[in-house]
Design a protein around this motif. Structure first.
Motif, mmCIF file in Angstrom:
data_model
loop_
_atom_site.group_PDB
_atom_site.id
_atom_site.type_symbol
_atom_site.label_atom_id
_atom_site.label_comp_id
_atom_site.label_asym_id
_atom_site.label_seq_id
_atom_site.Cartn_x
_atom_site.Cartn_y
_atom_site.Cartn_z
ATOM 1 N N UNK A 288 -4.492 -8.311 0.830
ATOM 2 C CA UNK A 288 -5.366 -7.187 0.489
ATOM 3 C C UNK A 288 -4.607 -5.874 0.516
ATOM 4 N N UNK B 212 -3.468 -3.979 -1.819
ATOM 5 C CA UNK B 212 -3.884 -2.907 -2.726
ATOM 6 C C UNK B 212 -5.124 -2.173 -2.257
ATOM 7 N N UNK B 213 -6.211 -2.896 -1.982
ATOM 8 C CA UNK B 213 -7.376 -2.143 -1.511
ATOM 9 C C UNK B 213 -7.093 -1.360 -0.228
ATOM 10 N N UNK C 61 -5.160 1.657 -1.231
ATOM 11 C CA UNK C 61 -6.002 2.591 -1.964
ATOM 12 C C UNK C 61 -6.957 3.304 -1.024
ATOM 13 N N UNK D 273 2.557 3.854 0.759
ATOM 14 C CA UNK D 273 2.334 4.183 -0.643
ATOM 15 C C UNK D 273 2.949 3.139 -1.571
ATOM 16 N N UNK E 117 0.773 0.893 -3.454
ATOM 17 C CA UNK E 117 -0.033 1.453 -4.531
ATOM 18 C C UNK E 117 0.613 1.228 -5.884
ATOM 19 N N UNK E 118 1.918 1.054 -5.872
ATOM 20 C CA UNK E 118 2.610 0.899 -7.148
ATOM 21 C C UNK E 118 2.157 -0.393 -7.812
ATOM 22 N N UNK E 119 2.023 -0.294 -9.105
ATOM 23 C CA UNK E 119 1.624 -1.499 -9.831
ATOM 24 C C UNK E 119 2.736 -2.519 -9.712
ATOM 25 N N UNK E 120 2.332 -3.796 -9.715
ATOM 26 C CA UNK E 120 3.349 -4.827 -9.503
ATOM 27 C C UNK E 120 4.133 -5.081 -10.780
#
Lengths: 224, 758, 174
Positions: B660, B662-663, B666, B752, B755-758
């Motif tokens: 989890x 990403x959430x 975020x 952070x 947060x970066x897109x994979x």
């Protein structure tokens, strides 16, 4: 036009990678600024610095006349909750909470009572036309609906600035357009500034002006 | 050979899989350690079983055979005293001639004045002069391990003279009785069965948990494999290999841990029983079973976890929406368990303890297995009712509502152990309290009894009388009396003032008087027997003197005095040739002088076996040491399970955090304080744990109550609040510790980078 | 597409004969439509008339092909202004934009500036279209979208070009 949120001379490197090499930025209340540039140019890092998530190695970020990084981490965290809103490309909604609870979450964290918070959340969701998915979990709604729920969550605290990092990146054109239209309309209504990181021109076209990041520097063009 | 490739790929994924190499390795390391620990303990347990077996064999081998047979016997007498709460057992040997049997562990029978001691006793004698002073003999050697039950035993053989003349002596023709452990008491089976479940269930839970960590990530990986062209069967093989790596590594680690621990075993005493490291040699089939157990469980649960899943190239489909857990069969298990614990009600018959035991064992096992299967359902049902609450709570509860299976499975392991531990502890505690109550009746640290041979009675009396710190000393003699109707009682011979201490003598007392107590009547003919030779025929008949007044026992007198039939002053029986009179010195020490007992020991040392001191404080009900052993195992087992449960929780929590990222990132970016996230983790761990502890306490007490009712003969059920609170507290500490340990993972997840897109 | 500005840009490297100019042009920009001699001389004549180029000498022999031309200061200014002016965002701009970028690179000017300027102009147009689309009806939206997608395609090509400027600079320098 007075600057609501501004940055000067931002430098930031992650190990040997230099993400920002003296970037400047400014945005006024109610303004929508697209941050563009090739991938790896430092767009996201600029957004993270502006939002007070990442501390720059050098340079300052000013918000409403105060130095963001002079505050403590807890103060910045609180500020992000009350004054800023965030929309990311995906995966920002808490998967186990319902959409309504997700939208109400920032208010709840600020101490608002559940009933009141959820009523406010429902109202914002209605404006973004996602009130029908309120009881569903994020995993059960479409990508576009999910992003509009995320926009609702960003808007629910009536923030001064919304940071949107590739908000339509994972969506098809039509859903993307819808999200952008609603985001910008809602922001304009509330005089909320939007920092919009995108590499898509059609998305950037919803902005008032663009700032281009290249090699860690910004080139801003203010168009009339 | 194709399947070999599949397995190799699985192994490769297990080692390098995961979002990052680090996460994959962490999972592997945690799995290895967890399985390693439980394997080591199971091996140790198997080793202990065989060690206990060996121990039983050795104890049997030194058992004296007194049945008359050909050959020269050895006359022995055993002097058992206590030193600082430990038994010191000295056997005096007096061979009837050359060729007399030699006890195991000795090369030859020590000469008079010589003593061969166990290594532990040798150490004690060196360290404690007061103990050394008890013995007049010269130490000439040590007893070899084959003559000792365990390395901590305080055991000695001494050469003795005149033993053959003592009425208390045994005449030994050979050593070695068949091992008595073969017919282990059914209680042992009960404790063993419950104990094994208590240890195995956590292992099962742990293996099952670790093989399902990061399930979503694994599903993505497997569907990527399908996309690359793997067939369904191949995917299953790959998944199995992936699961088995940690289990095999854990098994090897467990073996290493066990081998590393074994040499240290001598120094460790598990609640009264220590082991010779060489004895900790588990039987091969058991070793194989233990080592195979973890991999088999791992593969099994990996496949079990894949049931209902169709791994397709473009993702994993669930065959149906996850079915709502059905509760009826879970409840049925519990009901059956309870019913089995109520066999008398069920069958409507009075049952003996022996008949009841199979019911108890199966009933307890069914309950202990039923409860953890009930847990996920119970948690799901209960958590499903929660609404709202503050944000951290809401996050945690919603998470649990989405998937309460994994955490409650982990907690189920804890529940089994806790419930088992509480049940056993309450049972043992009640039994122990019973024993302690019996002890307390006799307990008086200043009262000491010296058994003396008739030949040295006067000498011993004088030696004791002259010892500093002795307040009073009375010579006592006892014999068993039978009247014509078969009623029996005690003949108690003591000076007047000693008699008056325990009895009310209305007419006063003078030397030469005798008194009746209990059923005896003046003029009645009684038969007197020695304690050591109680065949009725050898008794001496005599008449209760006329003019014996009636005496009544004072309240609070010791049990044996309450059994008295006839009281006499020494002058009253001087004319009677009573056989086998048990002679004692009833000594009262100065309670303020802690060294008095030691001085008395030293003073009596020249008399060797002829005067043996029995401190009342040293007499412990025989049931006690067995209880101690069980309790030690219980504590060790509970502690280990708690650790395993902690490891499982940690692994699960870490896996969830990485799933989890990403959430979490975020939320943190959006201004959710990290404290809220940390607290939600805490609740997420704590809620199932609280359920678990509540259920465990309930089940544990329930099982204990049901069993006590059946076995206890009215023995009251004693609940050890401190133990229960301690276990519950340990669970709380565990949750806190696990949460604290996941905080670094949370911090990195909310950084952070996530947060970066994979 | 302004041939005049392109020729001026090519002359910035140094004086050339008309024939050289045509060859240089064809080589770099005339992939599918090489220039006619007539076009070259007509354009040069117009530039000469406007004072943007000057004749620098005549080689022995006669005919226009023997004349050599050089850019004047006025010509340099004119090229500069042209490069700095974004093209009106419209469809099928590639040729002009490409020419501009190559010429900027040839002349040591910032090709990135050319691209940034153009992007800005594109975005401005796209903003107008987006506003119209947002406020208009479906027919409006569809028409606007058509334009928007084409403009976006241009911009994407621009971004790609910008990302590959280094490579292009090397090729141009050869």
């Amino acid at each position: 036009m007075t600057t609501l949120l501004g940055a000067t001379g931002l430098h930031k490197s992650f190990g040997p990678t230099e993400a920002l090499l003296g970037a400047d930025f400014g945005i006024a209340a109610g303004e929508v600024v697209a941050v563009m540039g090739p991938s790896g140019s430092g767009k996201s890092t600029l957004l993270h610095c502006l939002a007070g998530i990442v501390r720059p190695d050098a340079g300052t970020v000013g918000y409403q006349g105060r130095d963001l990084f002079a505050d403590t981490d807890a103060e910045r965290t609180a500020l992000r909750r009350t004054d800023f809103g965030f929309v990311f490309q995906f995966g920002q909604l808490v998967p186990e909470l319902s959409c309504l609870e997700n939208v109400a979450l920032p208010l709840r964290l600020g101490g608002t009572r559940r009933k009141k918070a959820e009523a406010a959340a429902a109202e914002v969701m209605a404006r973004l036309e996602v009130d029908d998915v309120a009881p569903k979990r994020p995993g059960e709604v479409s990508g576009g609906q999910g992003q509009r729920v995320a926009v609702a969550r960003a808007l629910v605290t009536a923030p001064k600035v919304i940071f949107a990092d590739e908000p339509t990146g994972a969506l098809d054109s039509l859903s993307g357009e819808r999200v952008m239209r609603m985001l910008v309309t809602a922001a304009k209504e509330h005089d909320t500034a939007v920092v919009l990181v995108t590499h898509e021109a059609r998305v950037a076209a919803y902005s008032d002006r663009e700032a281009v990041v290249r090699d860690g520097r910004t080139r801003q063009q203010v168009t009339a | 050979m194709n399947w070999l490739n599949d397995l190799a790929l699985g192994v490769r994924l297990a080692v390098g899989g995961g979002r990052t190499l680090k996460a994959g390795l962490l999972r592997l390391v945690l799995t290895t350690i967890g399985i390693g620990l439980s394997t080591a303990v199971l091996l140790l347990l198997a080793g202990m079983a065989s060690a206990l077996d060996e121990r039983g064999d050795r104890i049997a081998a030194r058992e004296a055979v007194t049945q008359a047979s050909d050959g020269t016997p050895v006359h022995t007498i055993r002097d058992r005293s206590s030193f600082r709460g430990e038994d010191v057992i000295v056997t005096y040997l007096d061979p009837a001639g050359p060729g007399a049997p030699v006890p195991p562990g000795l090369r030859e029978i020590p000469e008079p004045g010589e003593m061969v001691v166990s290594p532990a006793l040798a150490d004690r004698l060196q360290a404690h002069p007061a103990l050394d002073a008890r013995f007049n003999q010269r130490v000439t050697g040590t007893v070899a391990p084959e003559g000792l039950a365990d390395p901590t035993e305080l055991w000695a053989y001494a050469g003795g003279t005149g033993v053959r003349d003592s009425p208390g002596a045994d005449t030994v023709y050979s050593y070695g009785a068949p091992s008595s452990l073969d017919d282990a008491p059914p209680q042992i089976l009960f404790i063993g069965g419950v104990g094994a479940v208590v240890l195995l269930v956590p292992l099962l839970v742990f293996v099952a948990t670790t093989s399902r960590i990061s399930g979503a990530e694994r599903e993505r990986r497997l569907s990527a494999l399908r996309l690359a062209g793997a067939r369904v069967g191949q995917v299953r093989r790959i998944a199995a290999a992936e699961a088995v790596v940690g289990a095999v590594a854990g098994g090897l680690l467990g073996l290493l841990l066990f081998l590393a621990f074994r040499p240290l075993a001598e120094g460790i005493e598990l609640a009264g029983i220590a082991f010779f490291p060489a004895d900790l040699r588990p039987a091969w089939p058991l070793v194989a079973a233990v080592l195979l157990l973890a991999p088999v469980l791992a593969v099994g649960s990996a496949w079990f976890g894949m049931r209902g899943l169709i791994v397709e190239p473009l993702g994993v489909l669930r065959r149906a929406r996850p079915v709502r857990r059905r509760g009826w069969w879970r409840i049925l298990l519990v009901v059956v368990g309870v019913a089995l614990l109520l066999p008398d009600k069920l069958l409507g018959a009075e049952m003996s303890a022996g008949d009841v035991l199979p019911f108890l064992t199966t009933g307890s096992l069914v309950l202990l297995i039923g409860v953890p299967t009930l847990m996920p359902w119970l948690t799901e049902r209960s958590v499903g009712r929660f609404r709202g609450g503050f944000p951290a709570w809401q996050l945690a509860i919603r998470r649990l509502q989405l998937d309460s299976g994994t955490p409650s499975r982990v907690v189920a392991g804890v529940v089994v152990v806790l419930a088992g531990a509480i049940a056993l502890h309450s049972l043992l505690g009640s039994a122990e309290a019973n024993a302690a109550r019996v002890d307390a009746e006799n307990e008086d640290p200043s009262a000491v009894v010296v058994n003396v041979e008739a030949s040295v009675a006067a000498e011993a009396l004088e030696l004791v009388r002259q010892t500093r710190g002795v307040q009073e000393v009375y010579p006592l003699q006892r014999a068993l009396l039978y009247d014509g109707t078969g009623q029996s009682g005690l003949l108690l011979v003591a000076p007047c003032d000693r008699l008056e201490r325990s009895f009310r003598l209305p007419g006063g007392c003078a030397e030469g008087d005798s008194f009746t107590a209990g059923e005896a009547r003046p003029g009645e003919t009684l038969t007197a027997h020695g304690f050591l030779d109680s065949s009725q025929e050898s008794g001496v008949r005599f008449t209760v003197p006329h003019g014996s007044e009636a005496a009544t026992v004072r309240p609070g007198a010791a049990g044996q005095e309450a059994d008295a039939m006839l009281l006499a002053t020494p002058g009253a029986i001087s004319g009677l040739a009573l056989p086998g009179l048990l002679r004692e010195l009833d000594v009262r020490l100065d309670p303020g002088d802690p060294d008095a007992l030691a001085r008395m020991h030293a003073a009596l040392s020249p008399l060797e076996w002829r005067a043996s001191i029995f401190g009342m404080a040293g007499i412990v009900s025989s049931g006690r040491s067995m209880l101690d052993v069980m309790q030690g195992l219980l504590y060790a087992g509970s502690g280990l399970t708690m650790l395993l449960a902690g490891a499982s929780l940690l692994v699960t929590a870490a896996g969830q955090i990485s799933e989890r990222r990403r959430p979490l990132a975020a939320m943190s970016a959006g201004g959710v304080p990290r404290g809220v996230l940390a607290r939600s983790l805490l609740w997420q761990n704590a809620v199932p744990m609280v359920f678990g502890v509540l259920v465990a306490v309930g089940v544990g007490i329930g099982v204990a109550a049901l069993i006590t009712r059946l076995l206890g003969n009215g023995m009251p059920l004693l609940l050890d609040g401190a133990f229960i609170a301690g276990m519950a507290g340990a669970a709380v500490v565990l949750v806190l510790g696990v949460t604290a340990a996941t905080l670094p993972a949370l911090r990195s997840a909310t950084s952070v980078k996530a947060l970066r897109a994979e | 597409m302004s041939i005049g500005h392109t020729l001026l840009g090519l002359l910035e490297e140094g004086p050339r004969h008309g024939y050289d100019l045509k060859r240089a042009y064809d080589e770099r920009f005339g992939l599918d439509r090489p220039l006619h001699y007539g076009q070259v001389y007509a354009t040069l004549a117009r530039l000469l008339r406007n004072g943007l180029v000057a004749e620098t000498g005549t080689e022995p022999g006669s005919g226009p092909e023997r004349k050599s031309y050089a850019i004047t200061d006025a010509g340099v200014t004119d090229v500069e202004r042209w490069l700095a002016t974004p093209e009106k965002p419209e469809l099928y701009l590639q040729n002009t934009l490409y020419t501009k970028v190559v010429l900027a690179l040839l002349s040591g000017r910032s090709a990135e500036d050319v691209l940034d300027t153009q992007r800005s102009a594109h975005l401005a147009t796209m903003r107008k279209l987006t506003t119209r689309k947002t406020n208009g009806d479906l027919a409006d939206a569809l028409i606007c979208d058509h334009a928007l997608f084409h403009l976006e395609a241009d911009l994407r090509w621009l971004e790609l070009t910008a990302a590959r400027l280094g490579e292009l600079a090397k090729e141009v320098a050869e």
